[in-house]
Design an enzyme around this catalytic site. Structure first.
Site, PDB file in Angstrom:
ATOM      1  N   SER A 305      44.623  45.494  34.919  1.00  0.00           N
ATOM      2  CA  SER A 305      45.518  44.656  35.707  1.00  0.00           C
ATOM      3  C   SER A 305      44.836  44.122  36.974  1.00  0.00           C
ATOM      4  CB  SER A 305      46.775  45.467  36.042  1.00  0.00           C
ATOM      5  OG  SER A 305      47.752  44.691  36.675  1.00  0.00           O
ATOM      6  N   ASP A 316      33.073  35.964  37.313  1.00  0.00           N
ATOM      7  CA  ASP A 316      33.100  34.550  36.946  1.00  0.00           C
ATOM      8  C   ASP A 316      32.406  33.663  37.970  1.00  0.00           C
ATOM      9  OD1 ASP A 316      34.408  35.227  34.670  1.00  0.00           O
ATOM     10  OD2 ASP A 316      36.245  34.115  35.074  1.00  0.00           O
ATOM     11  N   LYS A 330      44.488  44.208  30.387  1.00  0.00           N
ATOM     12  CA  LYS A 330      45.887  43.857  30.672  1.00  0.00           C
ATOM     13  C   LYS A 330      45.907  42.515  31.397  1.00  0.00           C
ATOM     14  CE  LYS A 330      50.129  45.317  33.018  1.00  0.00           C
ATOM     15  NZ  LYS A 330      50.322  44.106  33.849  1.00  0.00           N
TER      16      LYS A 330
END
Length: 541
Positions: A305, A316, A330
């Site tokens: 999460s 990223d 999740k």
């Protein structure tokens, strides 16, 4: 005399009135936007009308009496169980228990404790808390609360906590047994708000390299994290290991705030989107405390999460490396729907996406929560936790990092840039048995309780303790003797010798925790942690 026709008319009107009342009650439980939708769909054929009739029939004419509250709760649970694995219903009590660690505080007396032989042993009073102010010290045994015995009476830990906790400003009388004092000491503690820390550890693991471990993402996590960053920067930190292993997540806004400390202004951190929820982008505001300097994020199968939001943003944007094992996966966002009695529905309303556009939610089948919960076990069985080549991603889920165009994948957690296999040789069957039955924790508590003053005198600093202390042989011998009484023993001498190194280190770490804090616990444990060691290698390159 009432005619049959009139009786039917009256009954019909009563039924209509009951249905109208129930309909209004149900509508009042829903947010305004949902209420409007429900009114539109309240025709004779609506599913909600069908549900109304079923509930009224059971509560009014079923052969036995029923608990209407429980009936409704069971109905809600039944509906939610057919949805995704993360939508849930919680009672008012469950909501309170779940929110306390995330809200960053609870109300009570302010002690860290453990149960030893059916007695509450104070590990440490919370610094500045109500118990410390009244003179409670580490090693004290609380034996009664408000003149009710809690020691030696097989009272559950939950019941003891219930008696110690209470609203801020209320008083509680404690009876305390202290080593070296014959009489029971009496204290009156005024309960207060007690902070719950979500940053488990923050220390300089090597010259120039800081280490921060976050246990969860709560309301106070960002403040704690910034305090830790500033403290370590003041101690010369130039690179950071951010440990999110076993971090199950928490508040999205806390994850966004922490990611902001690493990223440049306007960098996308995460975005959310759902069937009825429009896309919402979260960008870095700039001016973060650690926009420069090497960063390595540690994750494992239990990192989920909010932990994955921070990890995905750093990965990223090529801001740092990710080390460890594939994260939980999740990628769903829940909206809390508060109900009048304090209970809550946490309903999945959107997916979240990392800056490269990937949703890392792992596959699931609606209504199959048991299968979903077995995923981590299945990873162990498949060999994924020990062998990187056991992990397979499909090409359709391939994405690229935003600066260096490195390949990353969605659809099943975040894959680390540097995979570190789980070393199963450290955790023997014998060690698991000792740990599961609390032999190890109880032995460390007994040892510190008997030797606290001597240990503090002999090791005035943690640095000296870390370098010189070795757990006495008598402690491990006592553990094995107690275990053997329950027929728990190593299968052979090889398993015993394989167990001892990790057991001794664990005991040393527990002793350090009880004399100092959790940072010292991790400072001991991390020296042989393969994931941490790999992170140190990368930073040092």
């Amino acid at each position: 005399m009432i005619t049959s026709s009139l009786r039917k008319t009256v009954q019909k009107k009563n039924t209509m009135i009951k249905k109208a009342i129930l309909c209004v009650a149900i509508l009042l439980l829903l947010p305004l936007t949902i209420q409007a939708q429900v009114r539109i769909n309240m025709g004779n054929d609506s599913p909600l009308r069908k549900l109304q009739i079923a509930e009224m029939a059971i509560s009014n004419i079923y052969v036995d009496s029923v608990d209407e509250q429980k009936l409704v709760e069971d109905g809600i649970r039944g509906m939610i169980e057919k949805l995704d694995p993360h939508s849930s219903y919680m009672t008012a009590k469950e909501v309170k228990e779940a929110n306390e660690p995330l809200q960053g505080n609870f109300e009570g007396i302010g002690v860290q404790f453990n149960m030893v032989e059916d007695t509450l042993l104070v590990i440490q009073p919370v610094v500045g808390g109500p118990s410390e102010k009244q003179g409670i010290i580490a090693g004290d045994r609380i034996v009664n609360v408000n003149d009710t015995a809690i020691a030696g009476v097989s009272m559950s830990k939950e019941e003891i906590m219930r008696r110690l906790r209470g609203p801020k400003g209320t008083k509680v009388r404690l009876g305390v047994v202290r080593r070296g004092i014959a009489d029971t000491l009496r204290f009156v503690i005024t309960r207060d708000k007690i902070p719950v820390k979500s940053v488990d550890a923050a220390y300089m693991i090597r010259p120039g390299i800081g280490y921060i471990r976050i246990g969860s993402f709560g309301a106070q996590t960002h403040d704690e994290f910034c305090q830790s960053l500033m403290k370590l920067t003041g101690e010369g930190m130039q690179s950071l290991i951010l440990d999110l292993q076993e971090n199950g997540g928490g508040y999205l806004h806390a994850a966004v705030a922490i990611a902001n400390e690493f990223l440049s202004k306007n960098d996308l951190i995460v975005y959310t989107q759902g069937r009825r929820v429009p896309r919402n982008d979260y960008h870095a505001q700039g001016g973060g405390l650690f926009e420069k300097g090497k960063v390595v994020v540690l994750i494992d199968s239990y990192s989920a999460s909010a932990a994955e939001i921070v990890t995905g943003a750093i990965q990223d944007h090529d801001r740092g490396f990710v080390v460890g094992r594939r994260s939980y996966g999740k990628g769903l966002v829940q909206r809390p729907i508060d109900l009048p009695d304090g209970s809550m529905i946490r309903l999945t309303v959107a997916h979240y996406y990392t800056p490269s556009g990937r949703c890392i939610q792992k596959p699931y089948v609606k209504g199959k929560k048991a299968d979903y919960a077995m995923d981590v076990v299945n990873r162990l069985k498949s060999g994924e936790l020990m062998h990187e080549d056991s992990i397979h991603f499909v090409d359709s889920l391939k994405y690229y990092t935003l600066k260096e165009r490195r390949v990353v994948y969605g659809g099943g957690g975040i894959m680390p840039d540097y995979y570190v296999p789980l070393d199963t040789t450290k955790y023997t069957r014998f060690h698991r048995e000792l740990s599961a039955r609390s032999f190890i924790i109880n032995a460390s508590l007994h040892y510190v309780d008997k030797n606290r003053k001597q240990l503090k005198k002999q090791y005035p600093s943690f640095a000296r303790f870390k370098q010189e202390f070795e757990i006495p042989q008598s402690v491990t011998d006592a553990i094995f003797a107690e275990a053997e009484k329950q027929n728990i023993k190593p299968k052979d001498n090889e398993e015993l010798q394989q167990t001892l190194p990790y057991l001794r280190m664990q005991l040393k770490a527990l002793v350090a925790r009880d004399i100092w804090e959790m940072s010292q616990y991790f400072a001991v444990m991390n020296e042989t942690n393969d994931v941490v060691k790999r992170a140190l290698e990368l930073i040092s390159q």
